[in-house]
Design an enzyme around this catalytic site. Structure first.
Site, PDB file in Angstrom:
ATOM      1  N   SER A  11       0.826  -1.204   0.000  1.00  0.00           N
ATOM      2  CA  SER A  11       0.000   0.000   0.000  1.00  0.00           C
ATOM      3  C   SER A  11       0.865   1.261   0.000  1.00  0.00           C
ATOM      4  O   SER A  11       1.654   1.453  -0.912  1.00  0.00           O
ATOM      5  CB  SER A  11      -0.971  -0.043   1.188  1.00  0.00           C
ATOM      6  OG  SER A  11      -1.993   0.897   1.028  1.00  0.00           O
TER       7      SER A  11
ATOM      8  N   ASP B 140      -2.260   6.151  -4.121  1.00  0.00           N
ATOM      9  CA  ASP B 140      -1.134   5.431  -3.522  1.00  0.00           C
ATOM     10  C   ASP B 140      -0.750   4.265  -4.439  1.00  0.00           C
ATOM     11  O   ASP B 140      -1.398   4.037  -5.461  1.00  0.00           O
ATOM     12  CB  ASP B 140      -1.485   4.999  -2.090  1.00  0.00           C
ATOM     13  CG  ASP B 140      -2.631   4.007  -2.016  1.00  0.00           C
ATOM     14  OD1 ASP B 140      -3.417   3.922  -2.983  1.00  0.00           O
ATOM     15  OD2 ASP B 140      -2.752   3.305  -0.992  1.00  0.00           O
TER      16      ASP B 140
ATOM     17  N   ASP C 187      -1.163   1.066  -4.585  1.00  0.00           N
ATOM     18  CA  ASP C 187      -2.124   0.019  -4.959  1.00  0.00           C
ATOM     19  C   ASP C 187      -3.507   0.572  -5.295  1.00  0.00           C
ATOM     20  O   ASP C 187      -4.455  -0.169  -5.514  1.00  0.00           O
ATOM     21  CB  ASP C 187      -2.226  -1.055  -3.869  1.00  0.00           C
ATOM     22  CG  ASP C 187      -2.845  -0.555  -2.578  1.00  0.00           C
ATOM     23  OD1 ASP C 187      -2.627   0.628  -2.239  1.00  0.00           O
ATOM     24  OD2 ASP C 187      -3.539  -1.334  -1.899  1.00  0.00           O
TER      25      ASP C 187
END
Length: 462
Positions: A107, A251, A253
């Site tokens: 992430s 971000d 992901d």
């Protein structure tokens, strides 16, 4: 160097010693535990299937190969989406009628990190009970691998970029014609991960002019990948220079969405959900909303403006989703820019967020900055207190709840105290030896002062 095992998966830094970092051995061990869990859950089934996908991290290909081949070794069929996003894998699991999914991403963590995020057959994050089972399996190493004739199959599927985009375009409240007619110009910061591929591809379908910044998916993050104001100076400058309508930041992901106004100022991560909820509730004539206890009060204000009900959940996406299902929520999410729109799926999805926000802006016919000014203005302060082993955190939280019992107190996750004009949320971190202290008020000075006051009170108890 760190390895963190939790009910939502395993994450750690690449390299170093086994059990201290996310080494190949740790990746195989945890993938084996997940595969064993899925097989046990589908004990009568012969053709078990798992979808995997990864962000653009440098270690992604290595970790993905290890995970895929471990699952094949357990007799599980693997569908590999390759470079993908967390919401894309979530969408793919039910479409493929798969039994689970794994996303290889850490992430918003820096590039030296990677992780295995684990999904169930609905494409949703596992609950705590399931996560505990996987941790126990990993600890006991109770795995039975398949004999040669029973090995799983491995299939690459590169069609989900378009499938996910089409799923977003098909949503009833995504007004494709209104967006196309608005002739928007947008700057996109994809932090050199998969958002740099998926977001521009979506915008192209919506006739939005896209100026790309850091959209090469090579895993070399050009700035700290958490989409916070202090990391976003480059896009702020480019939005102004390009005279763009606004900027989009995701971000690595692509499950968190931050927006930048046309003057380079931050729309505010907390307000991504607020704006999308305002649009959805306005179009539907009301409805219920959910966010976690540490998210802005502005969502409650918007829900009530449209005659809807707001409910707070414990922190964590799985808790938000559980509360959304309980309350039949039409839109919810987290204040970190995570939009969960059940008409699409129960997962944070920046593609859905972008499409809803564009629809909203096209309908309102105002600038991004003007839209932001139309919402109640709140300011947050985020602090922490370092813990030592002798500190009794439960006693601190119980004392605070008791002391402020005459206020609106919520104890489902730490202690949240709602005052008339401001609130404070105290909770023990799941990943660090700290108490997190979040406050919100109508000015930054008031939010900071409230935090300082409670830090003083906590120190007195200690």
């Amino acid at each position: 160097m760190t390895l963190i095992k939790s009910i939502s998966g395993i994450r750690g830094t690449i390299g170093g010693n086994t059990s201290d970092n996310l080494t190949p051995i740790d990746a195989v061990k945890f993938a084996s535990a997940y595969g064993a869990f899925i097989k046990k859950r589908n004990s009568g089934k012969t053709d078990i299937k798992v979808v995997i996908g990864r962000d653009a991290r440098i270690s992604g290909k290595m970790i993905s190969s290890l995970v895929a081949n471990t699952l094949v070794g357990l007799g599980i069929d693997v569908i590999d989406l390759g470079l993908s996003t967390t919401p894309t894998v979530e969408v793919a699991v039910p479409l493929e009628k798969a039994d689970g999914g794994i996303i290889l991403t850490a992430s918003h963590n820096p590039k030296q990190w990677n992780a295995l995020k684990l999904l169930n057959e609905k494409g949703e994050f596992l609950n705590g009970e399931d996560g505990e089972q996987i941790l126990a399996l990993a600890e006991s190493e109770d795995f039975t691998f398949a004999e040669v004739d029973d090995l799983g199959t491995y299939t690459k599927d590169n069609t989900y970029l378009q499938k996910h985009i089409q799923e977003v375009l098909n949503l009833e409240l995504v007004d494709v014609d209104a967006i196309k007619s608005a002739n928007f110009k947008v700057v996109v910061d994809g932090v050199n991960s998969t958002g740099g591929v998926f977001i521009p591809a979506l915008l192209k379908e919506l006739n939005v002019e896209c100026v790309e910044l850091y959209c090469t998916p090579n895993g070399h993050f050009p700035h700290n990948p958490e989409p916070l104001k202090e990391h976003l100076t480059d896009i702020s400058e480019l939005v102004v220079k390009e005279k763009a309508d606004f900027g989009i930041v995701v971000d690595p992901d692509v499950d968190r969405l931050a927006l930048v106004c046309e003057d380079g100022s931050m729309f505010g991560e907390e307000y991504t959900l607020v704006a999308c909820a305002d649009y959805v509730l306005g179009r539907l004539g009301g409805g219920n909303t959910v966010s976690n206890l540490s998210s802005s009060r502005a969502l409650r204000d918007v829900a009530e403006k449209h005659g809807g009900t707001y409910t707070a959940s414990a922190v964590g996406e799985v808790n938000v989703v559980i509360k959304m299902k309980e309350t039949n929520t039409v839109i919810g999410g987290e204040g970190n820019g995570g939009i969960i729109y059940p008409a699409s799926h129960y997962g944070r999805d920046s593609l859905v967020g972008v499409a809803l926000f564009l629809s909203h802006l096209a309908y309102q016919k105002v600038s991004c900055k003007a839209l932001r000014k139309s919402y109640p203005s709140y300011f947050m302060s985020k602090n922490k207190i370092q813990l030592t082993p002798e500190i009794d955190v439960d006693n601190i939280l119980e004392t605070m709840a008791s002391k402020y019992a005459n206020e609106d107190v919520n104890t489902i996750d730490g202690v949240k105290i709602d005052f008339a004009e401001e609130w404070i949320h105290l909770r023990k971190s799941n990943t660090e030896p700290i108490i997190r202290i979040y406050t919100e008020a109508k000015s930054q000075a008031a939010a900071d002062a409230l935090a300082e006051r409670f830090i003083g009170e906590i120190k007195e108890i200690i």
